[in-house]
Design a protein around this motif. Structure first.
Motif, PDB file in Angstrom:
ATOM      1  N   ALA A  52       0.831  -1.212   0.000  1.00 20.72           N
ATOM      2  CA  ALA A  52       0.000   0.000   0.000  1.00 20.72           C
ATOM      3  C   ALA A  52       0.863   1.259   0.000  1.00 20.72           C
ATOM      4  CB  ALA A  52      -0.931   0.007   1.206  1.00 20.72           C
ATOM      5  N   ASP A  53       0.336   2.307  -0.598  1.00 16.79           N
ATOM      6  CA  ASP A  53       0.936   3.634  -0.551  1.00 16.79           C
ATOM      7  C   ASP A  53      -0.073   4.580   0.092  1.00 16.79           C
ATOM      8  OD1 ASP A  53       3.365   2.980  -1.872  1.00 16.79           O
ATOM      9  OD2 ASP A  53       2.316   3.028  -3.797  1.00 16.79           O
ATOM     10  N   CYS A  54       0.434   5.631   0.714  1.00 21.81           N
ATOM     11  CA  CYS A  54      -0.480   6.600   1.302  1.00 21.81           C
ATOM     12  C   CYS A  54      -1.148   7.411   0.199  1.00 21.81           C
ATOM     13  CB  CYS A  54       0.263   7.509   2.278  1.00 21.81           C
ATOM     14  SG  CYS A  54       1.648   8.412   1.550  1.00 21.81           S
ATOM     15  N   GLY A  55      -2.396   7.775   0.431  1.00 25.72           N
ATOM     16  CA  GLY A  55      -3.122   8.578  -0.540  1.00 25.72           C
ATOM     17  C   GLY A  55      -3.019  10.053  -0.216  1.00 25.72           C
ATOM     18  N   GLN A  56      -3.996  10.818  -0.693  1.00 26.75           N
ATOM     19  CA  GLN A  56      -4.021  12.257  -0.455  1.00 26.75           C
ATOM     20  C   GLN A  56      -5.078  12.583   0.596  1.00 26.75           C
ATOM     21  OE1 GLN A  56      -4.495  13.584  -4.717  1.00 26.75           O
ATOM     22  NE2 GLN A  56      -2.778  14.905  -4.178  1.00 26.75           N
ATOM     23  N   TRP A  57      -4.788  13.590   1.397  1.00 24.57           N
ATOM     24  CA  TRP A  57      -5.742  14.023   2.407  1.00 24.57           C
ATOM     25  C   TRP A  57      -6.890  14.777   1.751  1.00 24.57           C
ATOM     26  CZ3 TRP A  57      -6.113  12.499   7.291  1.00 24.57           C
ATOM     27  CH2 TRP A  57      -4.991  11.931   7.900  1.00 24.57           C
ATOM     28  N   ARG A  58      -8.109  14.432   2.184  1.00 23.49           N
ATOM     29  CA  ARG A  58      -9.316  15.096   1.708  1.00 23.49           C
ATOM     30  C   ARG A  58     -10.125  15.545   2.913  1.00 23.49           C
ATOM     31  NH1 ARG A  58      -7.453  15.871  -3.296  1.00 23.49           N
ATOM     32  NH2 ARG A  58      -7.409  13.981  -4.589  1.00 23.49           N
ATOM     33  N   GLU A  59     -11.167  16.339   2.653  1.00 18.56           N
ATOM     34  CA  GLU A  59     -12.073  16.769   3.713  1.00 18.56           C
ATOM     35  C   GLU A  59     -13.478  16.305   3.381  1.00 18.56           C
ATOM     36  OE1 GLU A  59     -13.319  20.724   6.322  1.00 18.56           O
ATOM     37  OE2 GLU A  59     -11.952  20.925   4.618  1.00 18.56           O
ATOM     38  N   THR A  60     -14.196  15.798   4.369  1.00 18.99           N
ATOM     39  CA  THR A  60     -15.572  15.368   4.170  1.00 18.99           C
ATOM     40  C   THR A  60     -16.523  16.391   4.777  1.00 18.99           C
ATOM     41  OG1 THR A  60     -17.134  13.536   4.449  1.00 18.99           O
ATOM     42  CG2 THR A  60     -15.664  13.981   6.285  1.00 18.99           C
ATOM     43  N   SER A  61     -17.671  16.539   4.159  1.00 17.29           N
ATOM     44  CA  SER A  61     -18.642  17.549   4.586  1.00 17.29           C
ATOM     45  C   SER A  61     -19.737  16.925   5.450  1.00 17.29           C
ATOM     46  CB  SER A  61     -19.264  18.223   3.356  1.00 17.29           C
ATOM     47  OG  SER A  61     -20.118  17.314   2.677  1.00 17.29           O
ATOM     48  N   GLY A 120     -22.748  16.527   4.620  1.00 12.32           N
ATOM     49  CA  GLY A 120     -23.530  15.633   3.779  1.00 12.32           C
ATOM     50  C   GLY A 120     -22.756  14.455   3.225  1.00 12.32           C
ATOM     51  N   GLY A 121     -21.454  14.381   3.524  1.00 11.16           N
ATOM     52  CA  GLY A 121     -20.662  13.246   3.090  1.00 11.16           C
ATOM     53  C   GLY A 121     -19.932  13.424   1.775  1.00 11.16           C
ATOM     54  N   ASP A 122     -19.978  14.617   1.189  1.00 10.01           N
ATOM     55  CA  ASP A 122     -19.205  14.858  -0.032  1.00 10.01           C
ATOM     56  C   ASP A 122     -17.725  15.011   0.312  1.00 10.01           C
ATOM     57  OD1 ASP A 122     -21.408  14.760  -1.718  1.00 10.01           O
ATOM     58  OD2 ASP A 122     -21.853  16.897  -1.466  1.00 10.01           O
ATOM     59  N   VAL A 123     -16.873  14.823  -0.678  1.00  8.42           N
ATOM     60  CA  VAL A 123     -15.433  14.852  -0.465  1.00  8.42           C
ATOM     61  C   VAL A 123     -14.837  16.052  -1.196  1.00  8.42           C
ATOM     62  CG1 VAL A 123     -13.263  13.604  -0.807  1.00  8.42           C
ATOM     63  CG2 VAL A 123     -15.357  12.346  -0.198  1.00  8.42           C
ATOM     64  N   PHE A 124     -13.977  16.796  -0.489  1.00 12.80           N
ATOM     65  CA  PHE A 124     -13.380  18.015  -1.040  1.00 12.80           C
ATOM     66  C   PHE A 124     -11.869  17.988  -0.862  1.00 12.80           C
ATOM     67  CE2 PHE A 124     -17.695  18.990   0.118  1.00 12.80           C
ATOM     68  CZ  PHE A 124     -18.166  19.819  -0.886  1.00 12.80           C
ATOM     69  N   SER A 125     -11.176  18.754  -1.701  1.00 11.87           N
ATOM     70  CA  SER A 125      -9.749  18.967  -1.473  1.00 11.87           C
ATOM     71  C   SER A 125      -9.576  19.829  -0.230  1.00 11.87           C
ATOM     72  CB  SER A 125      -9.113  19.649  -2.697  1.00 11.87           C
ATOM     73  OG  SER A 125      -9.704  20.933  -2.910  1.00 11.87           O
ATOM     74  N   LEU A 126      -8.367  19.873   0.308  1.00 12.56           N
ATOM     75  CA  LEU A 126      -8.128  20.620   1.539  1.00 12.56           C
ATOM     76  C   LEU A 126      -8.263  22.127   1.310  1.00 12.56           C
ATOM     77  CD1 LEU A 126      -5.090  18.754   3.133  1.00 12.56           C
ATOM     78  CD2 LEU A 126      -7.540  18.297   3.391  1.00 12.56           C
ATOM     79  N   ARG A 127      -8.709  22.813   2.347  1.00 12.65           N
ATOM     80  CA  ARG A 127      -8.747  24.270   2.300  1.00 12.65           C
ATOM     81  C   ARG A 127      -7.329  24.846   2.373  1.00 12.65           C
ATOM     82  NH1 ARG A 127     -13.204  25.261   7.002  1.00 12.65           N
ATOM     83  NH2 ARG A 127     -12.881  23.056   7.524  1.00 12.65           N
ATOM     84  N   GLU A 128      -7.183  26.148   2.130  1.00 13.09           N
ATOM     85  CA  GLU A 128      -5.865  26.782   2.176  1.00 13.09           C
ATOM     86  C   GLU A 128      -5.236  26.607   3.546  1.00 13.09           C
ATOM     87  OE1 GLU A 128      -5.686  30.796   0.931  1.00 13.09           O
ATOM     88  OE2 GLU A 128      -6.218  30.361  -1.143  1.00 13.09           O
ATOM     89  N   CYS A 129      -6.014  26.738   4.586  1.00 10.38           N
ATOM     90  CA  CYS A 129      -5.571  26.420   5.933  1.00 10.38           C
ATOM     91  C   CYS A 129      -6.739  25.738   6.637  1.00 10.38           C
ATOM     92  CB  CYS A 129      -5.086  27.653   6.705  1.00 10.38           C
ATOM     93  SG  CYS A 129      -6.378  28.845   7.100  1.00 10.38           S
ATOM     94  N   ARG A 130      -6.478  25.223   7.805  1.00 14.11           N
ATOM     95  CA  ARG A 130      -7.432  24.335   8.460  1.00 14.11           C
ATOM     96  C   ARG A 130      -8.820  24.955   8.626  1.00 14.11           C
ATOM     97  NH1 ARG A 130      -6.124  18.927  10.793  1.00 14.11           N
ATOM     98  NH2 ARG A 130      -8.255  18.201  11.085  1.00 14.11           N
ATOM     99  N   SER A 131      -8.905  26.213   9.018  1.00 13.86           N
ATOM    100  CA  SER A 131     -10.198  26.833   9.321  1.00 13.86           C
ATOM    101  C   SER A 131     -10.593  27.911   8.322  1.00 13.86           C
ATOM    102  CB  SER A 131     -10.173  27.423  10.738  1.00 13.86           C
ATOM    103  OG  SER A 131      -9.125  28.375  10.852  1.00 13.86           O
TER     104      SER A 131
END
Length: 299
Positions: A85-94, A96-107
């Motif tokens: 296995a290889d590590c994947g990319q970090w994503r953010e879940t909403s 409603g369960g949709d998946v997004f790329s990371l924001r510019e900073c955490r908040s």
């Protein structure tokens, strides 16, 4: 509780930074192997709880949003416990369960780009970061293919059966299954710059620093106690424990050490760092681990 790095025996219990409403995980009643993660949880009134600064938006008639500091997930690429296995990319879940790329900073107020070809379905080996604690999701099927605690203890016994010796003190070393309060006379140490495993001795010690000169190869560097990482869920294969993390000295298999050394755990508002999975200590140097060299099977 927050994830605290290093030895936790003397750690003071402080108030956690993690919201009790950080996320929720829903398991399918028909297919129990399918679990989905969603941002935010329900308050006492059974309403979704989001902070005042949380990002919210309306998509057609549906309202969606992100928690203030985000619920991040990272799915592994490949079979987590298959050793490839290889590590994947970090994503953010909403919410409603949709998946997004990371924001510019955490908040940040602006949400990332939606990733339509990725889902919030948890896989064996998925990492969940709640801004204070990082969780590892393991499936029942994955754990059946992972080594057990008894398997790991047997590997330690096999190394100890080879009677590794300290080349200076000429005493037999015994690898402990867990860190003890006080180092015993046969406690092994590893030189983190060369990987030679020896006992406790004063040869080559720099009086002003913690650095020591290895009597085997004359390499100068830090020394740390060596112990086995005995949490089976972190292992990606069942090989021999021939590597150790730098600087904590936790032993594990080659593929396990190399996998976790390449995983960047979210740290702070927009930083990442690789850590030892057994104690959460940030790894030092590149590649962040060392191959162990024992002097054993002498008789």
């Amino acid at each position: 509780m927050d994830t605290l790095p290093g030895d936790k025996k003397d750690a003071k219990i402080v108030q956690s930074t993690i919201s009790r409403f950080a996320c929720r995980i829903l398991v399918d009643r028909v297919d129990g192997n399918k679990a989905r993660i969603y941002a935010a949880g329900f308050d006492s009134s059974r309403n979704i709880f989001l902070g005042e600064k949380a990002t919210k938006w309306q998509d057609n008639v549906e309202i969606d949003g992100l928690t203030t500091n985000g619920v991040l997930i990272m799915h592994p690429k490949g079979d987590f416990c298959g050793g490839n296995a290889d590590c994947g990319q970090w994503r953010e879940t909403s919410v409603g369960g949709d998946v997004f790329s990371l924001r510019e900073c955490r908040s940040a107020q602006q949400k990332g780009q939606q990733i339509y070809d990725e889902t919030n379905v948890l896989q064996d080996g998925t990492l969940i970061d709640l801004c204070g604690a990082t969780l590892l999701w393991r499936s029942a099927e994955g754990l059946r293919h992972s080594p057990t605690k008894k398997d790991l203890e047997k590997l330690v016994d096999e190394i100890n059966a080879g009677r590794p010796q300290c080349p200076v003190g000429l005493n037999t070393l015994v690898i402990p299954r867990k860190v003890s309060l006080g180092d015993h006379v046969n406690q092994p140490y590893v030189y983190l710059n060369c990987g030679h495993v020896q006992g406790q001795h004063g040869w080559g010690q720099d009086k002003n620093t913690n650095a020591r000169r290895c009597p085997m190869c004359l390499e100068v560097g830090p020394v740390v106690t060596l112990c086995m990482g005995v949490e089976p869920a972190f292992y990606v294969d069942s090989g021999p424990p021939t590597y150790a993390f730098n600087p904590c000295g936790h032993m594990a298999t080659e593929k396990t050490v190399k996998y976790w050394a390449n995983v960047d755990i979210p740290h702070g508002t927009n930083g990442f760092q690789s850590v030892c999975p057994f104690c959460a200590t940030p790894l030092v140097g590149s590649p962040g681990y060392i191959k162990l060299i024992f002097q054993d099977n002498l008789d």
